[in-house]
Design a protein around this motif. Structure first.
Motif, PDB file in Angstrom:
ATOM      1  N   ASN A 275      69.945  81.749 -52.972  1.00  0.00           N
ATOM      2  CA  ASN A 275      70.306  82.333 -51.691  1.00  0.00           C
ATOM      3  C   ASN A 275      71.383  83.389 -51.906  1.00  0.00           C
ATOM      4  O   ASN A 275      72.438  83.106 -52.475  1.00  0.00           O
ATOM      5  N   TRP A 276      71.151  84.622 -51.443  1.00  0.00           N
ATOM      6  CA  TRP A 276      72.124  85.702 -51.660  1.00  0.00           C
ATOM      7  C   TRP A 276      73.464  85.398 -51.017  1.00  0.00           C
ATOM      8  O   TRP A 276      74.503  85.854 -51.477  1.00  0.00           O
ATOM      9  N   ALA A 277      73.474  84.596 -49.950  1.00  0.00           N
ATOM     10  CA  ALA A 277      74.736  84.244 -49.289  1.00  0.00           C
ATOM     11  C   ALA A 277      75.639  83.463 -50.235  1.00  0.00           C
ATOM     12  O   ALA A 277      76.867  83.594 -50.176  1.00  0.00           O
ATOM     13  N   GLU A 278      75.049  82.675 -51.127  1.00  0.00           N
ATOM     14  CA  GLU A 278      75.853  81.953 -52.111  1.00  0.00           C
ATOM     15  C   GLU A 278      76.579  82.921 -53.034  1.00  0.00           C
ATOM     16  O   GLU A 278      77.743  82.697 -53.383  1.00  0.00           O
ATOM     17  N   TYR A 279      75.909  83.982 -53.425  1.00  0.00           N
ATOM     18  CA  TYR A 279      76.552  84.999 -54.270  1.00  0.00           C
ATOM     19  C   TYR A 279      77.731  85.643 -53.538  1.00  0.00           C
ATOM     20  O   TYR A 279      78.769  85.909 -54.139  1.00  0.00           O
ATOM     21  N   VAL A 280      77.563  85.891 -52.248  1.00  0.00           N
ATOM     22  CA  VAL A 280      78.647  86.460 -51.446  1.00  0.00           C
ATOM     23  C   VAL A 280      79.811  85.473 -51.392  1.00  0.00           C
ATOM     24  O   VAL A 280      80.977  85.872 -51.474  1.00  0.00           O
ATOM     25  N   GLY A 281      79.520  84.198 -51.279  1.00  0.00           N
ATOM     26  CA  GLY A 281      80.559  83.170 -51.273  1.00  0.00           C
ATOM     27  C   GLY A 281      81.330  83.135 -52.582  1.00  0.00           C
ATOM     28  O   GLY A 281      82.558  83.038 -52.596  1.00  0.00           O
ATOM     29  N   TYR A 282      80.615  83.225 -53.697  1.00  0.00           N
ATOM     30  CA  TYR A 282      81.286  83.265 -55.003  1.00  0.00           C
ATOM     31  C   TYR A 282      82.097  84.543 -55.171  1.00  0.00           C
ATOM     32  O   TYR A 282      83.197  84.530 -55.729  1.00  0.00           O
ATOM     33  N   LEU A 283      81.567  85.653 -54.681  1.00  0.00           N
ATOM     34  CA  LEU A 283      82.304  86.910 -54.730  1.00  0.00           C
ATOM     35  C   LEU A 283      83.579  86.809 -53.899  1.00  0.00           C
ATOM     36  O   LEU A 283      84.654  87.260 -54.320  1.00  0.00           O
ATOM     37  N   ALA A 284      83.481  86.195 -52.732  1.00  0.00           N
ATOM     38  CA  ALA A 284      84.651  85.998 -51.876  1.00  0.00           C
ATOM     39  C   ALA A 284      85.709  85.184 -52.605  1.00  0.00           C
ATOM     40  O   ALA A 284      86.893  85.522 -52.590  1.00  0.00           O
ATOM     41  N   SER A 285      85.290  84.116 -53.258  1.00  0.00           N
ATOM     42  CA  SER A 285      86.226  83.286 -54.014  1.00  0.00           C
ATOM     43  C   SER A 285      86.896  84.086 -55.120  1.00  0.00           C
ATOM     44  O   SER A 285      88.109  83.957 -55.350  1.00  0.00           O
ATOM     45  N   ALA A 286      86.131  84.911 -55.806  1.00  0.00           N
ATOM     46  CA  ALA A 286      86.684  85.737 -56.881  1.00  0.00           C
ATOM     47  C   ALA A 286      87.723  86.709 -56.335  1.00  0.00           C
ATOM     48  O   ALA A 286      88.782  86.910 -56.954  1.00  0.00           O
ATOM     49  N   PHE A 287      87.440  87.331 -55.189  1.00  0.00           N
ATOM     50  CA  PHE A 287      88.412  88.250 -54.578  1.00  0.00           C
ATOM     51  C   PHE A 287      89.706  87.530 -54.204  1.00  0.00           C
ATOM     52  O   PHE A 287      90.803  88.026 -54.461  1.00  0.00           O
ATOM     53  N   VAL A 288      89.580  86.360 -53.588  1.00  0.00           N
ATOM     54  CA  VAL A 288      90.772  85.633 -53.149  1.00  0.00           C
ATOM     55  C   VAL A 288      91.598  85.190 -54.362  1.00  0.00           C
ATOM     56  O   VAL A 288      92.814  85.382 -54.398  1.00  0.00           O
ATOM     57  N   VAL A 289      90.956  84.628 -55.362  1.00  0.00           N
ATOM     58  CA  VAL A 289      91.675  84.221 -56.571  1.00  0.00           C
ATOM     59  C   VAL A 289      92.279  85.449 -57.251  1.00  0.00           C
ATOM     60  O   VAL A 289      93.433  85.438 -57.669  1.00  0.00           O
ATOM     61  N   GLY A 290      91.507  86.519 -57.340  1.00  0.00           N
ATOM     62  CA  GLY A 290      91.989  87.751 -57.964  1.00  0.00           C
ATOM     63  C   GLY A 290      93.201  88.331 -57.257  1.00  0.00           C
ATOM     64  O   GLY A 290      94.087  88.906 -57.902  1.00  0.00           O
ATOM     65  N   SER A 291      93.260  88.168 -55.956  1.00  0.00           N
ATOM     66  CA  SER A 291      94.402  88.710 -55.214  1.00  0.00           C
ATOM     67  C   SER A 291      95.711  88.026 -55.610  1.00  0.00           C
ATOM     68  O   SER A 291      96.773  88.620 -55.521  1.00  0.00           O
ATOM     69  N   PHE A 292      95.634  86.796 -56.086  1.00  0.00           N
ATOM     70  CA  PHE A 292      96.838  86.082 -56.511  1.00  0.00           C
ATOM     71  C   PHE A 292      97.322  86.531 -57.890  1.00  0.00           C
ATOM     72  O   PHE A 292      98.423  86.173 -58.303  1.00  0.00           O
ATOM     73  N   LEU A 293      96.515  87.291 -58.591  1.00  0.00           N
ATOM     74  CA  LEU A 293      96.893  87.761 -59.917  1.00  0.00           C
ATOM     75  C   LEU A 293      97.639  89.088 -59.882  1.00  0.00           C
ATOM     76  O   LEU A 293      98.126  89.543 -60.915  1.00  0.00           O
ATOM     77  N   LEU A 294      97.714  89.698 -58.727  1.00  0.00           N
ATOM     78  CA  LEU A 294      98.302  91.025 -58.591  1.00  0.00           C
ATOM     79  C   LEU A 294      99.761  90.952 -58.176  1.00  0.00           C
ATOM     80  O   LEU A 294     100.226  89.940 -57.653  1.00  0.00           O
TER      81      LEU A 294
END
Length: 71
Positions: A3-22
């Motif tokens: 399901n493409w929505a799952e990929y969007v969910g994983y991408l969202a998680s990556a963005f949120v986690v990535g934001s804590f690295l900045l």
């Protein structure tokens, strides 16, 4: 995962986690905003998951407010 929505969910998680690295607050807010938008999309296309949609929509508005206010 078909399901493409799952990929969007994983991408969202990556963005949120990535934001804590900045370190730069403006970049943190922009990356987190992308994560929030992806989570809202994920919540909508995964069956209207309100516990995901509502807080991320509110957080997206907060990030937009601060990005506009600080520029």
């Amino acid at each position: 995962m078909n399901n493409w929505a799952e990929y969007v969910g994983y991408l969202a998680s990556a963005f949120v986690v990535g934001s804590f690295l900045l370190k730069q607050i403006k970049m943190i807010r922009m990356i987190n905003l992308l994560g929030c938008i992806c989570f809202v999309i994920y919540g909508i296309y995964s069956g209207m998951l309100w516990p995901i949609i509502i807080p991320n929509a509110v957080l997206a508005l907060v990030q937009i407010y601060h990005l506009i206010k600080n520029d």
